[in-house]
Design a protein around this motif. Structure first.
Motif, PDB file in Angstrom:
ATOM      1  N   ARG A  98       0.835  -1.209   0.000  1.00 10.45           N
ATOM      2  CA  ARG A  98       0.000   0.000   0.000  1.00 10.45           C
ATOM      3  C   ARG A  98       0.863   1.250   0.000  1.00 10.45           C
ATOM      4  O   ARG A  98       0.636   2.182  -0.783  1.00 10.45           O
ATOM      5  CB  ARG A  98      -0.932   0.005   1.218  1.00 10.45           C
ATOM      6  CG  ARG A  98      -1.911   1.186   1.231  1.00 10.45           C
ATOM      7  CD  ARG A  98      -2.580   1.348   2.584  1.00 10.45           C
ATOM      8  NE  ARG A  98      -1.660   1.834   3.599  1.00 10.45           N
ATOM      9  CZ  ARG A  98      -1.316   3.110   3.764  1.00 10.45           C
ATOM     10  NH1 ARG A  98      -1.799   4.045   2.957  1.00 10.45           N
ATOM     11  NH2 ARG A  98      -0.490   3.457   4.723  1.00 10.45           N
ATOM     12  N   GLN A  99       1.856   1.287   0.883  1.00  7.40           N
ATOM     13  CA  GLN A  99       2.721   2.464   0.941  1.00  7.40           C
ATOM     14  C   GLN A  99       3.504   2.644  -0.357  1.00  7.40           C
ATOM     15  O   GLN A  99       3.668   3.768  -0.845  1.00  7.40           O
ATOM     16  CB  GLN A  99       3.678   2.338   2.125  1.00  7.40           C
ATOM     17  CG  GLN A  99       2.996   2.399   3.480  1.00  7.40           C
ATOM     18  CD  GLN A  99       3.994   2.497   4.624  1.00  7.40           C
ATOM     19  OE1 GLN A  99       5.108   2.966   4.452  1.00  7.40           O
ATOM     20  NE2 GLN A  99       3.583   2.061   5.813  1.00  7.40           N
ATOM     21  N   TRP A 100       3.982   1.548  -0.912  1.00 13.12           N
ATOM     22  CA  TRP A 100       4.751   1.607  -2.156  1.00 13.12           C
ATOM     23  C   TRP A 100       3.903   2.088  -3.327  1.00 13.12           C
ATOM     24  O   TRP A 100       4.362   2.872  -4.157  1.00 13.12           O
ATOM     25  CB  TRP A 100       5.320   0.216  -2.414  1.00 13.12           C
ATOM     26  CG  TRP A 100       5.625  -0.120  -3.840  1.00 13.12           C
ATOM     27  CD1 TRP A 100       6.687   0.319  -4.582  1.00 13.12           C
ATOM     28  CD2 TRP A 100       4.873  -0.976  -4.690  1.00 13.12           C
ATOM     29  NE1 TRP A 100       6.633  -0.231  -5.854  1.00 13.12           N
ATOM     30  CE2 TRP A 100       5.526  -1.035  -5.940  1.00 13.12           C
ATOM     31  CE3 TRP A 100       3.710  -1.734  -4.510  1.00 13.12           C
ATOM     32  CZ2 TRP A 100       5.052  -1.799  -6.997  1.00 13.12           C
ATOM     33  CZ3 TRP A 100       3.236  -2.499  -5.546  1.00 13.12           C
ATOM     34  CH2 TRP A 100       3.902  -2.514  -6.783  1.00 13.12           C
ATOM     35  N   SER A 101       2.641   1.662  -3.388  1.00  8.43           N
ATOM     36  CA  SER A 101       1.826   1.928  -4.573  1.00  8.43           C
ATOM     37  C   SER A 101       1.066   3.248  -4.520  1.00  8.43           C
ATOM     38  O   SER A 101       0.646   3.760  -5.563  1.00  8.43           O
ATOM     39  CB  SER A 101       0.819   0.789  -4.774  1.00  8.43           C
ATOM     40  OG  SER A 101      -0.101   0.712  -3.705  1.00  8.43           O
ATOM     41  N   THR A 102       0.865   3.820  -3.333  1.00  7.99           N
ATOM     42  CA  THR A 102       0.078   5.041  -3.210  1.00  7.99           C
ATOM     43  C   THR A 102       0.813   6.217  -3.864  1.00  7.99           C
ATOM     44  O   THR A 102       1.941   6.534  -3.499  1.00  7.99           O
ATOM     45  CB  THR A 102      -0.216   5.360  -1.730  1.00  7.99           C
ATOM     46  OG1 THR A 102      -0.922   4.267  -1.152  1.00  7.99           O
ATOM     47  CG2 THR A 102      -1.070   6.618  -1.609  1.00  7.99           C
ATOM     48  N   VAL A 103       0.162   6.821  -4.849  1.00  6.10           N
ATOM     49  CA  VAL A 103       0.685   7.927  -5.677  1.00  6.10           C
ATOM     50  C   VAL A 103       2.056   7.633  -6.280  1.00  6.10           C
ATOM     51  O   VAL A 103       2.821   8.536  -6.585  1.00  6.10           O
ATOM     52  CB  VAL A 103       0.702   9.285  -4.926  1.00  6.10           C
ATOM     53  CG1 VAL A 103      -0.696   9.672  -4.499  1.00  6.10           C
ATOM     54  CG2 VAL A 103       1.628   9.274  -3.710  1.00  6.10           C
TER      55      VAL A 103
END
Length: 567
Positions: free
Chosen positions: A165-170
């Motif tokens: 999630r952190q890697w893929s967000t924006v």
């Protein structure tokens, strides 16, 4: 201070990732940015066409009657504070309920556009958001609803879901993909996430050295062209998960069809290239990457794990004996325990699955009162934690066995103790044409009518496990393709008709896509057809056969004959 914030200090919540100052500042900046965009849309400075991609990036849809807001529930985990925040939004900005989806999200269907920034501010105050719940990006990453408590778990999938999630967000390369992209991960080899029907599905197993590795599926999906995915790697080391997933998406981003909406998903690319050719390109891309930059080290994984908080599970000698005594005395409680609980790794605890499928209720809906009640029950019985399932129910994961009877009594008072998990009334249903602009037909009334036919719990138990999904359009939000009985709403010259599929199954062992039974029929005939199918199964089944087993033994023909002989 908003009155829905029962825990204003945000002390470390159990079971879910706890935000830091960077997370809070990021959400604040995004909300302010979107507030400005909404102001420009309302003033007319932005047209609807110009505004559409901006609102979709923030989870806002324009449906039949109003705007809808889809809120992300990463890997399906809520704290009691978060659930009270959702209840507050349902009460003050919607019509007193929210709808839990098969993507472990929640939707509010009666939202005013000018109030969206205030709603997002409320969400941020309880560490929630609506980012990337729409658009051509990586959507909310789903996981096993029993993550962190299941007896068969090898790794905690929530940690890796949070890292993704952190890697893929924006992420700039992942924000404008050819089409939406969905990922599911389970910490067990027992598939509880329908991994082979996702763009990327990840299961966990032990290799020959007894070390955890990921089994990675790619190219699955439902919608207009249902496809069962294929295994691309059987032994991916967890430390390389981000790098390998990014390599897979880079190949898709490069070759995915951007000119045809119906051929843009990764399943089309994998089918077109073939899994071997696609794998070859992914491995080539993977070999060029700086793995140290992407490596999920033991230290990093441990840091993320610590941010989740852990329940203080204690030994409670005699807890199992107390539970069994209550079951012996109360037949209805015993029935609920049989259908609505799941084993916990700690012998003195159990997971309680709360059905949102009471007969007469819209599947997946929870009222403001029910959400607040569930938050209270979570605080009292489950360390303040709630989980959302991909079958539109919720879970209280860490309940002392000797407290389960008291919990059940409380759930009963709030119409949350329906004992039907996996049974014929545990129907999965999309919002359909009551709300959705994409739908061809209503799905909620059909679901309610089918459930009413089988309201008697003894009849449900006699029928045994059977899955039913009802969709108002081909997008398959209710997964009708992979249900034992799938019902799809179609349009015939402006009239609502329903197509019936049989033989679907959603999990790795025996996973299958259902077959169309015959010509589409009107709503009342579809309801009657489901009733006929179930009763025919009861007449034909052999000892210990479930519906899917009888169907596979007999094939489609006899089921088709009995339905269309009376339709």
């Amino acid at each position: 201070m908003n009155n829905h914030l029962k825990n204003p200090n945000h002390s470390l919540a159990v079971g879910r990732y706890n935000y830091d100052d960077i997370d809070h500042q990021f959400l604040k900046e995004r909300i302010n940015q979107f507030r400005s965009q909404i102001t420009r849309r309302i003033s007319g400075e932005l047209s609807e066409d110009e505004f559409k991609p901006l609102r979709l990036m923030n989870g806002v849809y324009l449906q039949l009657h109003s705007y809808m807001l889809r809120v992300a529930i990463p890997y399906g985990i809520l704290s009691s504070t978060m659930l009270r925040g959702l209840a507050y939004i349902s009460q003050y900005y919607d019509r007193g309920y929210g709808h839990f989806t098969t993507r472990q999200n929640i939707q509010f269907h009666w939202i005013k556009l000018e109030e969206v920034p205030d709603i997002l501010t409320h969400l941020a105050s309880v560490e929630m958001h609506a980012l990337q719940t729409s658009g051509n990006c990586i959507r909310n990453i789903t996981s096993d609803e029993f993550a962190g408590l299941a007896q068969d778990e090898i790794i905690d999938p929530r940690v890796y879901a949070e890292l993704m999630r952190q890697w893929s967000t924006v992420h700039p390369e992942l924000t404008f993909l050819p089409r939406k992209f969905k990922i599911a991960i389970s910490g067990s080899s027992n598939d509880r996430v329908a991994a082979c029907f996702y763009d990327i599905g990840i299961l966990t197993r032990l290799n020959s050295d007894n070390k955890p590795v990921f089994e990675v599926w790619v190219g699955g999906g439902l919608g207009r062209i249902p496809v069962k995915g294929k295994i691309i790697r059987e032994d991916l080391p967890p430390e390389h998960l981000l790098a390998y997933v990014e390599a897979m998406i880079r190949v898709y981003n490069l070759h995915g069809n951007r000119n045809n909406l119906y051929k843009s998903r990764i399943k089309i690319l994998v089918e077109g290239l073939g899994i071997d050719a696609y794998r070859e390109q992914v491995e080539k891309e993977f070999a060029t990457m700086d793995l140290d930059q992407y490596r999920l080290s033991d230290n990093l994984v441990a840091q993320i794990q610590q941010r989740f908080g852990r329940p203080n599970l204690e030994n409670h000698p005699g807890a199992s004996d107390v539970l069994e005594a209550h079951r012996a005395k109360d037949k209805e409680f015993d029935r609920w325990v049989r259908h609505n609980t799941h084993p916990h790794f700690h012998s003195d605890y159990i997971a309680a699955v709360v059905s949102l499928k009471e007969v007469g209720q819209t599947p997946g809906d929870a009222s403001t009162e029910q959400m607040n009640a569930l938050a209270d029950f979570a605080d009292e019985f489950a360390f303040g934690e709630i989980r959302v399932t991909h079958l539109q129910n919720v879970v209280l994961g860490h309940v002392q066995k000797d407290k389960l009877y008291e919990l059940w009594q409380g759930l009963t008072k709030h119409r949350l103790a329906t004992a039907n998990l996996g049974l014929v009334t545990d129907i999965v249903c999309c919002p359909g044409m009551d709300y959705c602009a994409l739908a061809n037909a209503r799905s909620i009334p059909v679901a309610k009518q089918i459930a009413a036919l089988f309201e008697d719990i003894e009849l449900q138990e006699k029928i045994g496990p059977v899955s039913i999904g009802i969709d108002g359009c081909i997008n398959s939000c209710a997964h009708h393709h992979i249900m034992n009985i799938g019902v799809l709403g179609v349009d015939k010259k402006g009239e609502e008709f329903y197509q019936i599929k049989l033989g679907g199954s959603s999990y790795k062992e025996g996973a299958s896509i259902g077959s169309i039974l015959g010509a589409a029929v009107k709503a009342e005939e579809a309801v009657k057809a489901v009733q006929t199918l179930i009763h025919f199964y009861l007449e034909q089944r052999q000892e210990n056969e479930h519906f899917i087993d009888t169907y596979r033994r007999l094939g489609t023909a006899p089921f088709k004959e009995i339905v269309y002989a009376v339709a």
